[in-house]
Design an enzyme around this catalytic site. Structure first.
Site, PDB file in Angstrom:
ATOM      1  N   HIS A   1      33.285  36.852  37.974  1.00 24.29           N
ATOM      2  CA  HIS A   1      33.753  38.182  37.567  1.00 24.29           C
ATOM      3  C   HIS A   1      35.145  38.423  38.127  1.00 24.29           C
ATOM      4  O   HIS A   1      36.056  38.866  37.412  1.00 24.29           O
ATOM      5  CB  HIS A   1      32.777  39.248  38.069  1.00 24.29           C
ATOM      6  CG  HIS A   1      33.315  40.654  38.055  1.00 24.29           C
ATOM      7  ND1 HIS A   1      34.230  41.122  38.991  1.00 24.29           N
ATOM      8  CD2 HIS A   1      33.077  41.700  37.221  1.00 24.29           C
ATOM      9  CE1 HIS A   1      34.530  42.375  38.727  1.00 24.29           C
ATOM     10  NE2 HIS A   1      33.838  42.756  37.658  1.00 24.29           N
ATOM     11  N   ASN A   2      35.341  38.128  39.408  1.00 20.74           N
ATOM     12  CA  ASN A   2      36.637  38.364  40.035  1.00 20.74           C
ATOM     13  C   ASN A   2      37.699  37.425  39.488  1.00 20.74           C
ATOM     14  O   ASN A   2      38.876  37.795  39.367  1.00 20.74           O
ATOM     15  CB  ASN A   2      36.519  38.206  41.552  1.00 20.74           C
ATOM     16  CG  ASN A   2      35.854  39.400  42.205  1.00 20.74           C
ATOM     17  OD1 ASN A   2      35.115  40.140  41.555  1.00 20.74           O
ATOM     18  ND2 ASN A   2      36.082  39.591  43.484  1.00 20.74           N
TER      19      ASN A   2
ATOM     20  N   SER B   1      30.593  45.348  42.295  1.00 20.30           N
ATOM     21  CA  SER B   1      31.930  45.547  41.744  1.00 20.30           C
ATOM     22  C   SER B   1      32.168  47.009  41.402  1.00 20.30           C
ATOM     23  O   SER B   1      31.278  47.698  40.920  1.00 20.30           O
ATOM     24  CB  SER B   1      32.126  44.706  40.482  1.00 20.30           C
ATOM     25  OG  SER B   1      33.417  44.920  39.948  1.00 20.30           O
TER      26      SER B   1
ATOM     27  N   GLU C   1      38.781  38.863  36.378  1.00 20.13           N
ATOM     28  CA  GLU C   1      39.601  40.021  36.747  1.00 20.13           C
ATOM     29  C   GLU C   1      41.048  39.600  37.037  1.00 20.13           C
ATOM     30  O   GLU C   1      42.001  40.257  36.600  1.00 20.13           O
ATOM     31  CB  GLU C   1      38.988  40.693  37.973  1.00 20.13           C
ATOM     32  CG  GLU C   1      39.710  41.903  38.503  1.00 20.13           C
ATOM     33  CD  GLU C   1      39.060  42.420  39.769  1.00 20.13           C
ATOM     34  OE1 GLU C   1      39.781  42.578  40.780  1.00 20.13           O
ATOM     35  OE2 GLU C   1      37.830  42.647  39.765  1.00 20.13           O
TER      36      GLU C   1
ATOM     37  N   MET D   1      33.368  50.877  51.785  1.00 20.51           N
ATOM     38  CA  MET D   1      32.361  50.449  50.822  1.00 20.51           C
ATOM     39  C   MET D   1      30.948  50.765  51.283  1.00 20.51           C
ATOM     40  O   MET D   1      30.125  51.283  50.520  1.00 20.51           O
ATOM     41  CB  MET D   1      32.506  48.946  50.556  1.00 20.51           C
ATOM     42  CG  MET D   1      33.644  48.568  49.633  1.00 20.51           C
ATOM     43  SD  MET D   1      33.359  49.081  47.916  1.00 20.51           S
ATOM     44  CE  MET D   1      32.056  47.950  47.428  1.00 20.51           C
ATOM     45  N   GLY D   2      30.649  50.454  52.536  1.00 20.54           N
ATOM     46  CA  GLY D   2      29.302  50.690  53.052  1.00 20.54           C
ATOM     47  C   GLY D   2      28.928  52.159  53.066  1.00 20.54           C
ATOM     48  O   GLY D   2      27.816  52.537  52.673  1.00 20.54           O
TER      49      GLY D   2
ATOM     50  N   HIS E   1      39.551   1.542  35.618  1.00 21.47           N
ATOM     51  CA  HIS E   1      38.593   2.643  35.498  1.00 21.47           C
ATOM     52  C   HIS E   1      37.770   2.600  34.207  1.00 21.47           C
ATOM     53  O   HIS E   1      36.943   3.468  33.991  1.00 21.47           O
ATOM     54  CB  HIS E   1      39.331   3.981  35.603  1.00 21.47           C
ATOM     55  CG  HIS E   1      39.859   4.254  36.978  1.00 21.47           C
ATOM     56  ND1 HIS E   1      39.041   4.449  38.066  1.00 21.47           N
ATOM     57  CD2 HIS E   1      41.132   4.342  37.452  1.00 21.47           C
ATOM     58  CE1 HIS E   1      39.779   4.659  39.143  1.00 21.47           C
ATOM     59  NE2 HIS E   1      41.053   4.593  38.801  1.00 21.47           N
TER      60      HIS E   1
ATOM     61  N   ALA F   1      33.203  39.711  55.395  1.00 17.28           N
ATOM     62  CA  ALA F   1      32.594  38.423  55.062  1.00 17.28           C
ATOM     63  C   ALA F   1      32.981  37.374  56.097  1.00 17.28           C
ATOM     64  O   ALA F   1      33.944  37.525  56.852  1.00 17.28           O
ATOM     65  CB  ALA F   1      33.036  37.986  53.668  1.00 17.28           C
TER      66      ALA F   1
ATOM     67  N   GLY G   1      34.731  48.744  43.533  1.00 22.15           N
ATOM     68  CA  GLY G   1      35.500  49.307  44.630  1.00 22.15           C
ATOM     69  C   GLY G   1      34.792  50.460  45.300  1.00 22.15           C
ATOM     70  O   GLY G   1      33.603  50.719  45.084  1.00 22.15           O
TER      71      GLY G   1
ATOM     72  N   LYS H   1      29.433  37.087  40.638  1.00 23.41           N
ATOM     73  CA  LYS H   1      30.455  38.015  41.134  1.00 23.41           C
ATOM     74  C   LYS H   1      31.786  37.282  41.358  1.00 23.41           C
ATOM     75  O   LYS H   1      32.865  37.836  41.071  1.00 23.41           O
ATOM     76  CB  LYS H   1      30.003  38.658  42.444  1.00 23.41           C
ATOM     77  CG  LYS H   1      31.034  39.600  43.101  1.00 23.41           C
ATOM     78  CD  LYS H   1      31.505  40.696  42.163  1.00 23.41           C
ATOM     79  CE  LYS H   1      32.222  41.838  42.867  1.00 23.41           C
ATOM     80  NZ  LYS H   1      33.361  41.472  43.697  1.00 23.41           N
TER      81      LYS H   1
END
Length: 504
Positions: A189-190, A131, A193, A16-17, A459, A79, A133, A186
């Site tokens: 989003h996942n 996002s 997905e 990715m980087g 309650h 991460a 990939g 994000k």
């Protein structure tokens, strides 16, 4: 002559980087690059150094020194603790006003904490969702940056240069909101997905095990679906996957893959966060649970060994043609997809309210139209709904989506019913329909649940005939005495609003 400086840097040059660094260089940015394992830096320059201007570094100190002010560095490493350590290592070398960006999948509350820590040191910290990939990072991802508004002035032009472009040419990036907003969006989003993938998988299963269709035939069906309102990246690649044949065995590729779907955590975070807000996301939750069930290998094997009772998976058409049922599955898929996206956007809206973020939901839908995994044609409809200014609360009430759900009713219910009768598990389809029916119910059985809670735990509850918060003393069996005690108790309570009653 002054030494050339980079306007952006990337730390971490794995798939990715490296792809993101190349994308930046290809679009006119001068990119500083650093990786703890120096061979990755050397490999990037050797293989792709001619794609643009790179400034490679052997040490982190050298990397920071090669950046123009305000120094701007994107972290693209694992991460968790590795990212935590790198943030502080960079911060020790930077000056007030510099920008540190975490481009990984980080839990948004960690991002909020880090933003506070860095702000105390005068640094701008940005949690940025990416996002698409590896391919998206190289060719144009959908980008969701949070962080301080002032950081966007520096980052905006850089990120717009590399982001995917929607069909109308709009860059798929926007400043989502302060501190953890980017990573929050994000995360959701996942989660969406997960639901999208599970719904597609259930559609496949209904056609494969339920009807006995071969993968190549189902691929043709998905190709047809992709020409209409279901047009999306996930439908497109699913058709390709179903058409693929394993070279070694000659079998359909999908048949030689172990039926266990793994998770990296973002779907789980989406559900856990939704429970804490709270906002119901059962379609997303069922998708997460379905992956979990797929990994319960021992229990599934035991179920096979003990022949748990139930029909052999099949769909009894009861006179309905195969083509008609396939069309019903298509409609059920679209309806369930609408519900899943509605739940996701509800979670974003509620998160924004609770954390004080100013998130433009229409803009979120727009930046998901290209580059990201859930890119789909109907995101145009979602952005139109939010941009119309007529949205009340949920996407299901937008005229277009309300009409789509109405038109899918009979097909949706037919598919869920036939799946249950035929022993074909369809948890996301079923949950989406149940959620929809729950929304439209005039009265839910939650009244009984709240009565139970009052009985065993005091309650309290609200009444439909007058305001206030009430409790019944259930110890006696005499109904007249119960009512009398209840009335005395209620008369001493301060009346509350209807909203407060609902909360209790």
């Amino acid at each position: 002559m002054a030494e050339k400086k980079a306007n952006i840097g990337v730390v971490g040059l794995a798939a990715m980087g490296a792809s993101l660094a190349r994308n930046l260089a290809r679009h006119g940015n001068t990119v500083a690059v650093y990786n703890r394992s120096g061979w990755r830096t050397d490999e990037l320059i050797k293989d792709h150094g001619d794609e643009g201007e790179f400034i490679p570094s052997k040490t982190l100190e050298e990397f920071v020194g090669s950046l123009a002010k305000p120094r701007t560095a994107i972290i693209m490493i694992k991460a968790g603790n590795p990212t935590e350590k790198m943030i502080h290592a960079l911060a020790d070398l930077m000056e007030p006003g510099d920008i540190i960006i975490d481009g990984g999948n980080t839990f948004f509350k960690d991002t909020m904490r880090r933003e506070k820590e860095m702000a105390a040191r005068g640094l701008n910290f940005v949690g940025m969702g990416v996002s698409g990939g590896e391919q998206g990072a190289l060719l144009g991802p959908s980008i969701m940056p949070g962080g301080p508004e002032k950081s966007w002035k520096t980052l905006g032009p850089i990120l717009e240069s590399i982001a995917a472009k929607a069909p109308d040419g709009t860059p798929c990036v926007t400043h989502i909101g302060e501190n953890g907003a980017g990573h929050f969006v994000k995360m959701v989003h996942n989660g969406i997905e997960y639901a999208d993938m599970q719904l597609i998988a259930e559609s496949y299963d209904l056609l494969r095990r339920g009807l006995g269709l071969e993968p190549a035939k189902i691929a043709d069906i998905f190709d047809e679906w992709n020409k209409g309102e279901l047009n999306s990246y996930l439908i497109d690649i699913t058709a390709d996957l179903l058409r693929h044949v394993d070279a070694k065995t000659g079998k359909p590729f999908v048949d030689i893959i172990v039926d266990e779907a793994e998770m990296k955590g973002t779907g789980t975070w989406t559900v856990q966060t939704a429970l804490g807000l709270p906002v119901p996301v059962p379609s997303i939750g069922e998708a997460v649970f379905a992956r979990g069930l797929s990994e319960r290998e021992e229990q599934r094997h035991e179920a096979q060994d003990k022949h748990l009772a139930g029909p052999e998976a099949h769909i009894d058409l009861n006179g309905e043609s195969v083509d008609d049922f396939v069309e019903d599955v298509r409609k059920a898929l679209y309806a369930s997809k609408i519900i899943a996206y509605a739940q996701g956007f509800d979670e974003i809206a509620e998160g924004a309210r609770q954390y004080g973020w100013d998130i433009d939901l229409g803009a979120v839908a727009r930046i998901w139209r290209a580059g990201c995994i859930i890119r789909a044609q109907f995101l145009n409809r979602i952005s139109d709904a939010y941009d119309s200014g007529k949205m009340t609360s949920s996407l299901v009430f937008d005229p277009y989506f309300e009409r789509s759900l109405t038109e899918a009713q009979d097909a949706w219910r037919n598919v869920v019913a036939k799946a249950a009768l035929g022993g074909v598990p369809a948890p996301a389809f079923s949950s989406s329909l149940a959620y929809y029916d729950g929304l439209r119910s005039k009265r839910l059985p939650a009244a009984l649940i709240q009565a139970q809670r009052d009985f065993f735990g005091s309650h309290t509850y609200g009444r439909v005939d007058r305001p206030g918060v009430f409790h019944t003393l259930w110890a006696t069996k005499d109904q007249n005495e119960i009512q009398e005690e209840h009335t005395e108790y209620a008369s001493q309570l301060k009346f509350k609003t209807g909203q407060d009653v609902k909360k209790n």
